[in-house]
Motif scaffolding. Structure first.
Motif, PDB file in Angstrom:
ATOM      1  N   SER A  63      -9.441  -1.408   1.848  1.00 27.31           N
ATOM      2  CA  SER A  63      -8.182  -1.290   2.606  1.00 27.31           C
ATOM      3  C   SER A  63      -8.196  -0.126   3.583  1.00 27.31           C
ATOM      4  CB  SER A  63      -7.013  -1.118   1.625  1.00 27.31           C
ATOM      5  OG  SER A  63      -6.947  -2.185   0.725  1.00 27.31           O
ATOM      6  N   GLY A 117       2.372   1.632  -3.466  1.00 26.21           N
ATOM      7  CA  GLY A 117       1.443   1.851  -4.561  1.00 26.21           C
ATOM      8  C   GLY A 117       0.534   3.056  -4.442  1.00 26.21           C
ATOM      9  N   GLN A 118       0.599   3.769  -3.313  1.00 18.47           N
ATOM     10  CA  GLN A 118      -0.314   4.897  -3.088  1.00 18.47           C
ATOM     11  C   GLN A 118       0.467   6.180  -2.792  1.00 18.47           C
ATOM     12  OE1 GLN A 118      -3.344   4.683  -3.763  1.00 18.47           O
ATOM     13  NE2 GLN A 118      -4.027   2.579  -3.423  1.00 18.47           N
ATOM     14  N   LEU A 149      -4.999   1.517   5.400  1.00 18.06           N
ATOM     15  CA  LEU A 149      -4.596   2.863   4.966  1.00 18.06           C
ATOM     16  C   LEU A 149      -4.593   3.827   6.149  1.00 18.06           C
ATOM     17  CD1 LEU A 149      -6.649   3.057   1.644  1.00 18.06           C
ATOM     18  CD2 LEU A 149      -4.150   3.122   1.812  1.00 18.06           C
ATOM     19  N   LEU A 185      -9.106   6.159  -1.579  1.00 14.83           N
ATOM     20  CA  LEU A 185      -8.186   5.371  -2.396  1.00 14.83           C
ATOM     21  C   LEU A 185      -8.667   3.943  -2.626  1.00 14.83           C
ATOM     22  CD1 LEU A 185      -4.783   6.542  -0.834  1.00 14.83           C
ATOM     23  CD2 LEU A 185      -5.861   7.363  -2.944  1.00 14.83           C
ATOM     24  N   ASP A 186      -9.120   3.261  -1.561  1.00 18.08           N
ATOM     25  CA  ASP A 186      -9.503   1.854  -1.672  1.00 18.08           C
ATOM     26  C   ASP A 186     -10.386   1.481  -0.488  1.00 18.08           C
ATOM     27  OD1 ASP A 186      -9.763  -0.847  -2.004  1.00 18.08           O
ATOM     28  OD2 ASP A 186      -7.629  -1.316  -1.866  1.00 18.08           O
ATOM     29  N   GLN A 222       0.169  16.206  -6.378  1.00 17.08           N
ATOM     30  CA  GLN A 222      -0.861  15.380  -5.772  1.00 17.08           C
ATOM     31  C   GLN A 222      -1.635  16.170  -4.730  1.00 17.08           C
ATOM     32  OE1 GLN A 222      -1.620  12.381  -6.738  1.00 17.08           O
ATOM     33  NE2 GLN A 222       0.093  11.931  -8.111  1.00 17.08           N
ATOM     34  N   LEU A 226      -1.140   8.533  -0.224  1.00 15.96           N
ATOM     35  CA  LEU A 226      -0.919   8.108   1.162  1.00 15.96           C
ATOM     36  C   LEU A 226       0.450   8.559   1.659  1.00 15.96           C
ATOM     37  CD1 LEU A 226      -1.503   6.409   3.727  1.00 15.96           C
ATOM     38  CD2 LEU A 226      -0.589   4.423   2.479  1.00 15.96           C
ATOM     39  N   ARG A 227       1.488   8.342   0.856  1.00 22.63           N
ATOM     40  CA  ARG A 227       2.847   8.726   1.275  1.00 22.63           C
ATOM     41  C   ARG A 227       2.938  10.227   1.522  1.00 22.63           C
ATOM     42  NH1 ARG A 227       4.219   5.428  -3.126  1.00 22.63           N
ATOM     43  NH2 ARG A 227       4.948   7.249  -4.330  1.00 22.63           N
ATOM     44  N   ILE A 231      -7.241   9.779   1.774  1.00 25.24           N
ATOM     45  CA  ILE A 231      -6.800   8.382   1.752  1.00 25.24           C
ATOM     46  C   ILE A 231      -7.983   7.418   1.804  1.00 25.24           C
ATOM     47  CG2 ILE A 231      -4.565   8.956   2.783  1.00 25.24           C
ATOM     48  CD1 ILE A 231      -5.605   7.549   5.358  1.00 25.24           C
ATOM     49  N   TYR A 261      -1.368   5.802   7.761  1.00 24.24           N
ATOM     50  CA  TYR A 261      -1.443   7.265   7.868  1.00 24.24           C
ATOM     51  C   TYR A 261      -1.226   7.719   9.308  1.00 24.24           C
ATOM     52  CZ  TYR A 261      -3.664  11.934   7.497  1.00 24.24           C
ATOM     53  OH  TYR A 261      -3.948  13.272   7.549  1.00 24.24           O
ATOM     54  N   LEU A 315       0.827  -1.211   0.000  1.00 25.41           N
ATOM     55  CA  LEU A 315       0.000   0.000   0.000  1.00 25.41           C
ATOM     56  C   LEU A 315       0.863   1.263   0.000  1.00 25.41           C
ATOM     57  CD1 LEU A 315      -2.819  -0.997   2.514  1.00 25.41           C
ATOM     58  CD2 LEU A 315      -3.086  -0.556   0.066  1.00 25.41           C
TER      59      LEU A 315
END
Length: 397
Positions: free
Chosen positions: A341, A217-218, A345, A337-338, A396, A221-222, A334, A349, A214
């Motif tokens: 998840s 791929g996100q 997530l 996003l999914d 972003q 999030l980062r 976040i 975070y 995660l």
């Protein structure tokens, strides 16, 4: 993407009504307060247990580190285990940890219990994704913002409450009283919080392994985790150092410090405002405002000395408003996003945020002892400036 929420067999689907939202907000505020009770009274706890003044802020740091560990290893279970069972178990552990904190006489034991208090208080981060799963997409930001408002009030009211109780009944009474409140919360959760059985079929080991996937791929999030970690480091730095400044420089008692801490609660209004701004599509502009306001809030120490405590109060209000606004904006981003998840997530975070908070708290005593409030203010300004620079350079959210 479809939501992973499933009601338990025999239970009808549950919607997030206003009453249930308020209940979630109350539970979140009461539970998260556990990790902040010690912050304004470390000057009472440390000498009582034989902890040096330079190491006193370790009490707060270890609680936040415990919270980060709970987020990393306990909260992901919200995507695997029936949520109400998980909530009851973690809150029961928090109750036992608080009782131990109120009774222990040994410094090492107290520091270990501080870690456990943080670890077991992460149930708030199971409640928030649960609410997000139950809320419709159109009002998700508003629901999360309202619950975060309750959580943030818990954070901000924990300090004045612990100061007043410690001033009149002793610091141990703070933890014993908090344990009693947790028993009440256990009853509320058992009777009113809806069941949620996640549809995720992976093992716990696979869930933990998926955390790295995660993160990789996100990018949202980062980035959001990085921004808020620095913002929360400044927040924790301020609220760990300001009781020292108020007692040593201004001669305030614990009860007077409690009144001061109430001022910071004004910043909690940022949470529902941020939720509405995010629902309306103003996430980036609101984030920019928050990350500009945070470093500016520390500049109040440059105002004339005649303003005294007012300058610190102004910093508290502005900083709290900025940090809470940015936190809710990040959560809203976040959660989009999914859906399957959200627990993980949110865990990632919030883990990064509380690592930042632990760093800020750990720096507080050392900075204040060596350079007084100017050093605290300079460090507090620098942290969100780094977040702002990264945010401006990123396309972003």
């Amino acid at each position: 993407m479809s939501d992973s929420t499933q009601t338990a067999p025999g239970h009808p689907a549950v919607q997030m009504t206003r009453g249930l939202t308020l209940l979630f907000a109350f539970c979140c505020g009461a539970i998260v307060a556990n990790i902040y009770y010690a912050q304004p009274i470390i000057d009472l706890i440390a000498p009582s247990l034989g902890i040096s003044s330079h190491s006193a802020s370790l009490i707060v740091s270890l609680t936040q580190i415990g919270y980060a560990l709970g987020l990393l290893f306990l909260v992901p279970l919200a995507d695997l285990v029936e949520n109400r069972i998980l909530l009851l178990g973690s809150t029961a552990l928090a109750t036992l940890s608080l009782v131990a904190a109120g009774l222990t006489e040994h410094p090492g034991s107290f520091l270990l219990v501080s870690l456990l208090i943080g670890f077991s208080s992460v149930s708030v981060q199971i409640l928030i994704p649960l609410a997000a799963n139950l809320a419709p997409e159109a009002t998700r930001g508003r629901v999360v913002g309202s619950i975060m408002g309750g959580l943030l009030l818990g954070i901000l009211l924990a300090r004045p409450l612990s100061s007043v109780v410690a001033d009149h009944l002793g610091w141990r009474s703070v933890f014993i009283g908090a344990a009693g409140l947790m028993l009440a919360i256990i009853a509320v959760i058992a009777m009113t919080i809806p069941r949620r059985q996640p549809s995720h079929s992976a093992s716990y080991g696979q869930l933990l392994a998926s955390l790295a996937q995660l993160v990789a791929g996100q990018p949202v999030l980062r980035q959001r985790a990085f921004y808020q970690a620095l913002m929360f480091a400044a927040f924790s730095l301020f609220w760990s150092a300001v009781p020292l400044e108020l007692s040593r420089h201004y001669g305030l008692s614990q009860s007077q410090i409690a009144v001061f801490a109430l001022v910071g609660a004004i910043g909690a209004v940022a949470a529902p405002i941020a939720g509405r701004l995010a629902d309306a599509g103003f996430t980036r502009r609101a984030s920019l405002l928050a990350m500009i306001l945070a470093p500016l809030s520390f500049c109040t120490w440059l105002l004339p000395s005649a303003w005294g405590v007012v300058t610190l109060a102004l910093t508290g209000v502005l900083l709290d408003f900025a940090v809470q606004m940015n936190m809710v904006l990040g959560q809203r981003a976040i959660y989009a996003l999914d859906a399957a998840s959200r627990g993980r997530l949110n865990a990632l975070y919030m883990t990064s945020i509380f690592i930042g908070g632990a760093v800020g708290s750990a720096l507080a005593s050392a900075l204040y002892e060596h350079g007084g409030w100017p050093w605290v203010a300079c460090a507090g300004s620098l942290l969100p400036v780094v977040a702002l620079a990264r945010f401006v350079a990123s396309p972003q959210k």
